[in-house]
Design a protein around this motif. Structure first.
Motif, PDB file in Angstrom:
ATOM      1  N   ILE A 298       0.733  -1.123  -0.084  1.00  0.00           N
ATOM      2  CA  ILE A 298       0.146  -0.062  -0.253  1.00  0.00           C
ATOM      3  C   ILE A 298       1.318   1.092   0.114  1.00  0.00           C
ATOM      4  N   ASN A 299       0.058   1.656  -1.204  1.00  0.00           N
ATOM      5  CA  ASN A 299       1.241   3.640  -0.668  1.00  0.00           C
ATOM      6  C   ASN A 299       0.259   4.337  -0.385  1.00  0.00           C
ATOM      7  N   PRO A 300       0.677   4.747   1.208  1.00  0.00           N
ATOM      8  CA  PRO A 300      -0.399   5.898   2.127  1.00  0.00           C
ATOM      9  C   PRO A 300      -0.147   7.260   1.350  1.00  0.00           C
ATOM     10  N   PHE A 301       0.912   7.464   0.200  1.00  0.00           N
ATOM     11  CA  PHE A 301       0.843   8.982  -0.339  1.00  0.00           C
ATOM     12  C   PHE A 301       0.126   8.918  -1.158  1.00  0.00           C
ATOM     13  N   GLY A 302      -0.065   8.158  -1.897  1.00  0.00           N
ATOM     14  CA  GLY A 302      -0.559   7.648  -3.932  1.00  0.00           C
ATOM     15  C   GLY A 302      -2.058   8.777  -4.020  1.00  0.00           C
ATOM     16  N   GLY A 303      -2.203   9.566  -4.814  1.00  0.00           N
ATOM     17  CA  GLY A 303      -3.120  10.658  -4.852  1.00  0.00           C
ATOM     18  C   GLY A 303      -3.724  11.440  -4.193  1.00  0.00           C
ATOM     19  N   LYS A 304      -5.379  10.943  -3.647  1.00  0.00           N
ATOM     20  CA  LYS A 304      -5.355  11.911  -2.496  1.00  0.00           C
ATOM     21  C   LYS A 304      -4.987  10.905  -1.062  1.00  0.00           C
TER      22      LYS A 304
ATOM     23  N   THR B 270       4.176   1.194   2.678  1.00  0.00           N
ATOM     24  CA  THR B 270       5.693   0.918   1.569  1.00  0.00           C
ATOM     25  C   THR B 270       6.244   2.559   2.498  1.00  0.00           C
ATOM     26  N   GLU B 271       7.224   2.401   3.159  1.00  0.00           N
ATOM     27  CA  GLU B 271       7.517   3.552   3.734  1.00  0.00           C
ATOM     28  C   GLU B 271       8.289   4.995   3.067  1.00  0.00           C
ATOM     29  N   ARG B 272       8.981   4.498   2.110  1.00  0.00           N
ATOM     30  CA  ARG B 272       9.576   5.180   0.837  1.00  0.00           C
ATOM     31  C   ARG B 272       8.890   4.736  -0.331  1.00  0.00           C
ATOM     32  N   ALA B 273      10.098   6.076  -1.330  1.00  0.00           N
ATOM     33  CA  ALA B 273       9.942   4.703  -2.973  1.00  0.00           C
ATOM     34  C   ALA B 273      10.556   4.207  -3.430  1.00  0.00           C
ATOM     35  N   ASN B 274       9.878   3.210  -3.933  1.00  0.00           N
ATOM     36  CA  ASN B 274      10.853   1.929  -4.211  1.00  0.00           C
ATOM     37  C   ASN B 274      10.223   1.244  -3.105  1.00  0.00           C
ATOM     38  N   HIS B 275      10.026   1.263  -1.851  1.00  0.00           N
ATOM     39  CA  HIS B 275      10.197   0.498  -0.942  1.00  0.00           C
ATOM     40  C   HIS B 275       9.640  -0.932  -1.462  1.00  0.00           C
TER      41      HIS B 275
ATOM     42  N   VAL C 250      -1.450  -0.911  -4.196  1.00  0.00           N
ATOM     43  CA  VAL C 250      -2.463   0.285  -3.956  1.00  0.00           C
ATOM     44  C   VAL C 250      -2.220   1.277  -3.809  1.00  0.00           C
ATOM     45  N   GLY C 251      -2.303   1.662  -5.350  1.00  0.00           N
ATOM     46  CA  GLY C 251      -1.971   3.326  -5.856  1.00  0.00           C
ATOM     47  C   GLY C 251      -2.083   3.783  -6.629  1.00  0.00           C
ATOM     48  N   GLY C 252      -2.062   4.308  -7.199  1.00  0.00           N
ATOM     49  CA  GLY C 252      -1.853   4.882  -8.970  1.00  0.00           C
ATOM     50  C   GLY C 252      -0.361   4.264  -9.718  1.00  0.00           C
ATOM     51  N   ASP C 253       0.010   4.108 -10.940  1.00  0.00           N
ATOM     52  CA  ASP C 253       0.288   4.230 -11.585  1.00  0.00           C
ATOM     53  C   ASP C 253       2.152   3.895 -11.715  1.00  0.00           C
ATOM     54  N   GLY C 254       2.312   4.686 -10.866  1.00  0.00           N
ATOM     55  CA  GLY C 254       4.450   5.029 -10.609  1.00  0.00           C
ATOM     56  C   GLY C 254       4.052   3.692  -9.576  1.00  0.00           C
ATOM     57  N   MET C 255       3.125   2.900  -8.605  1.00  0.00           N
ATOM     58  CA  MET C 255       3.085   2.086  -7.526  1.00  0.00           C
ATOM     59  C   MET C 255       3.460   0.923  -8.513  1.00  0.00           C
ATOM     60  N   PHE C 256       2.015   1.009  -9.770  1.00  0.00           N
ATOM     61  CA  PHE C 256       2.260  -0.582 -10.144  1.00  0.00           C
ATOM     62  C   PHE C 256       3.676  -1.086 -11.057  1.00  0.00           C
TER      63      PHE C 256
ATOM     64  N   ALA D  93      -5.749   3.657  -6.858  1.00  0.00           N
ATOM     65  CA  ALA D  93      -5.808   4.570  -5.247  1.00  0.00           C
ATOM     66  C   ALA D  93      -4.851   5.071  -5.326  1.00  0.00           C
ATOM     67  N   GLY D  94      -4.454   6.104  -6.699  1.00  0.00           N
ATOM     68  CA  GLY D  94      -3.222   7.178  -7.137  1.00  0.00           C
ATOM     69  C   GLY D  94      -4.349   7.405  -8.133  1.00  0.00           C
ATOM     70  N   SER D  95      -3.079   8.982  -8.543  1.00  0.00           N
ATOM     71  CA  SER D  95      -3.595  10.399  -9.396  1.00  0.00           C
ATOM     72  C   SER D  95      -4.377  10.183 -10.459  1.00  0.00           C
ATOM     73  N   THR D  96      -3.937   9.347 -11.776  1.00  0.00           N
ATOM     74  CA  THR D  96      -4.754   9.142 -12.372  1.00  0.00           C
ATOM     75  C   THR D  96      -4.696   7.535 -12.908  1.00  0.00           C
ATOM     76  N   ASP D  97      -4.413   6.168 -12.566  1.00  0.00           N
ATOM     77  CA  ASP D  97      -4.923   4.908 -12.506  1.00  0.00           C
ATOM     78  C   ASP D  97      -4.741   4.377 -13.894  1.00  0.00           C
TER      79      ASP D  97
HETATM   80  N1  ATP Z   1       5.912   5.831   1.384  1.00  0.00           N
HETATM   81  C1  ATP Z   1       6.160   6.434  -0.152  1.00  0.00           C
HETATM   82  N2  ATP Z   1       6.261   7.436   0.321  1.00  0.00           N
HETATM   83  C2  ATP Z   1       6.973   7.824  -0.827  1.00  0.00           C
HETATM   84  N3  ATP Z   1       6.611   8.033  -1.938  1.00  0.00           N
HETATM   85  C3  ATP Z   1       6.380   6.896  -2.193  1.00  0.00           C
HETATM   86  C4  ATP Z   1       6.431   5.709  -0.959  1.00  0.00           C
HETATM   87  N4  ATP Z   1       5.554   4.854  -1.652  1.00  0.00           N
HETATM   88  C5  ATP Z   1       5.023   4.298  -2.892  1.00  0.00           C
HETATM   89  N5  ATP Z   1       5.764   5.746  -3.582  1.00  0.00           N
HETATM   90  C6  ATP Z   1       6.231   6.974  -4.648  1.00  0.00           C
HETATM   91  O1  ATP Z   1       5.181   7.199  -5.331  1.00  0.00           O
HETATM   92  C7  ATP Z   1       4.844   7.574  -6.219  1.00  0.00           C
HETATM   93  C8  ATP Z   1       3.702   7.798  -6.640  1.00  0.00           C
HETATM   94  O2  ATP Z   1       2.820   6.371  -6.179  1.00  0.00           O
HETATM   95  P1  ATP Z   1       1.967   6.454  -6.823  1.00  0.00           P
HETATM   96  O3  ATP Z   1       1.656   5.690  -8.631  1.00  0.00           O
HETATM   97  O4  ATP Z   1       0.626   5.486  -6.210  1.00  0.00           O
HETATM   98  O5  ATP Z   1       0.540   7.886  -6.381  1.00  0.00           O
HETATM   99  P2  ATP Z   1       0.480   8.902  -7.553  1.00  0.00           P
HETATM  100  O6  ATP Z   1       1.349   8.880  -8.648  1.00  0.00           O
HETATM  101  O7  ATP Z   1      -0.261   9.904  -7.163  1.00  0.00           O
HETATM  102  O8  ATP Z   1      -0.878   8.149  -8.804  1.00  0.00           O
HETATM  103  P3  ATP Z   1      -1.019   7.711 -10.224  1.00  0.00           P
HETATM  104  O9  ATP Z   1       0.544   7.852 -10.556  1.00  0.00           O
HETATM  105  O10 ATP Z   1      -1.667   7.019 -11.252  1.00  0.00           O
HETATM  106  O11 ATP Z   1      -0.578   9.429 -11.247  1.00  0.00           O
HETATM  107  C9  ATP Z   1       5.284   6.231  -6.716  1.00  0.00           C
HETATM  108  O12 ATP Z   1       6.577   6.185  -7.876  1.00  0.00           O
HETATM  109  C10 ATP Z   1       6.090   5.456  -5.906  1.00  0.00           C
HETATM  110  O13 ATP Z   1       7.475   4.788  -5.985  1.00  0.00           O
END
Ligand code: ATP
Length: 411
Positions: free
Chosen positions: A37-43, A70-75, A95-101, A139-143
């Protein structure tokens, strides 16, 4: 939600038994999942969406889930690459957006290649397919990837598809710079307009999903173009055409074709175009989203081993606006003299060095401030960047190869 009421307890038990028997017949149904789960994705609602909507459904379907917030990007990527015990699971859910996938895809594909001794830096290496499927809870911005595979961005619908074991094969392409592997992509590789929008939007992440609107307007007003050479290997004639209006659905006929093994075509079939481009977009799927229900390339196929390469040449700001607006209505976005589209198996791009100018202001002008600075050329670079499924690539000169479906998202 639908709730059945019945006063007869015995009848209720029968219903439950029949429902469980039917579920047991679904042999592809996952029993054990690894969830990131990315807790910071989207809203920033990922955790709540999972806990309130998805986890109760998994429990009721007797699916056990190991959850990592997740606690950081790329976790998630790093955990999958090195630590995760993949033998324990039937699938991985993000659980997140395209970046998480994309993180989960990279972690999983890299792990499988490393375990099988495949050198990802070799552009011609045959990738080993992943047996584990990837589920997406939007659970992201564009999904965009969820919308492109499921047809809607709804966490409950996605959870239901995961529970019954639905899956959809999906093309993966590898992107290299010289002989160095950069990234995998499954949806959009965009240079020029979409690269610039992403670069700008990274500066305003705090705005949430609204950052794409702001950066879209700023980039449109900047109206930059970039010179370069694009070389591409067209797909065989039986792979359909980006303008044939044949939409990709499950059991798609075009996606059943195996790629030709004609090595002469691989050597002599390349086309080369050198021009000034406002945008170069490679759409491996339609890239549809709620804002653009048809997407960048409405007839792009999910698992045919090709991409639709859309070249938007230098044109007036008004013409480019007309092209963009057609993504939101029923008009044919390829029906402009400055737009061409090719279905391709491989492509390379080489940027050309030249002074960056704004189309509205080709002669060097005094330094602008305020609103006018937004409308003029934004960057001092001669190059744009590649937007690779929502991530910026470090190099503008790239080689791209489509591998066909080596992974299957659980729809
Ligand atoms: N705990 C975290 N703290 C900070 N960044 C994180 C964390 N977990 C994941 N990320 C990074 O956050 C980035 C964005 O996440 P995500 O794709 O879920 O949301 P988004 O960018 O809002 O949606 P979208 O990609 O659909 O536009 C990802 O590239 C991911 O690597």
């Amino acid at each position: 939600d639908v709730t059945f009421h019945c006063a007869n307890e015995e009848l209720c038990e029968q219903w439950i038994q029949v429902a469980n028997e039917q579920l047991a017949l679904l042999t592809n149904r996952p029993k054990s999942l690894l969830v990131y789960i990315n807790p910071f994705g989207g809203k920033q609602c990922g955790k709540r969406i999972y806990e309130q909507k998805v986890a109760p459904m998994f429990r009721r379907a007797s699916i056990s889930a190991d959850v990592i917030v997740t606690e950081r990007a790329n976790h998630a990527r790093d955990h999958l690459k090195t630590e995760a015990n993949l033998d324990k699971y039937d699938g991985v859910v993000c659980v997140g957006g395209d970046g998480m996938f994309s993180e989960v895809l990279h972690g999983l594909v890299t792990r499988i290649q490393t375990d099988n001794g495949v050198d990802q830096n070799q552009p011609d290496a045959e990738l080993v397919p992943c047996s584990l499927r990837i589920g997406i809870i939007p659970a992201g911005s564009t999904d965009c990837i969820c919308f492109g595979t499921v047809g809607t961005n709804d966490p409950v619908t996605s959870a239901l598809h995961i529970i019954v074991g639905d899956s959809q094969p999906m093309d993966v392409c590898s992107v290299h710079h010289d002989d160095i592997f950069l990234r995998y992509s499954v949806s959009l590789l965009g240079y020029g307009f979409y690269g610039d929008v992403l670069t700008d939007s990274e500066r305003t992440r705090w705005l949430g999903p609204a950052r794409y609107d702001l950066s879209g307007v700023k980039t449109f007003l900047s109206h930059n173009y970039y010179e370069g050479t694009i070389s591409f290997l067209p797909a065989e004639n039986n792979m359909g055409d980006p303008r044939d209006k044949l939409q990709c659905r499950s059991g798609c006929r075009v996606c059943q074709h195996k790629p030709s093994k004609d090595t002469r075509w691989e050597i002599s079939g390349w086309s080369v175009i050198r021009a000034e481009f406002i945008a170069i977009n490679a759409a491996s799927m339609s890239c549809a989203c709620p804002r653009s229900p048809k997407g960048l390339s409405p007839a792009a196929h999910l698992a045919d081993g090709t991409t639709d390469l859309i070249l938007v040449r230098k044109c007036s700001r008004l013409d480019f606006l007309r092209h963009l607006v057609r993504h939101t209505n029923k008009g044919d976005q390829f029906d402009h003299s400055f737009v061409e589209v090719h279905r391709v198996r491989k492509f390379c791009f080489q940027p050309w060095h030249h002074e960056l100018v704004s189309l509205e202001d080709p002669i060097e002008s005094p330094k602008k401030t305020g609103f006018s600075s937004i409308c003029s050329a934004q960057t001092t670079s001669n190059y744009s960047s590649w937007n690779c499924d929502g991530e910026i690539l470090p190099d503008a000169a790239i080689q791209v190869r489509y591998h066909g479906s080596i992974t299957s998202p659980m729809q």
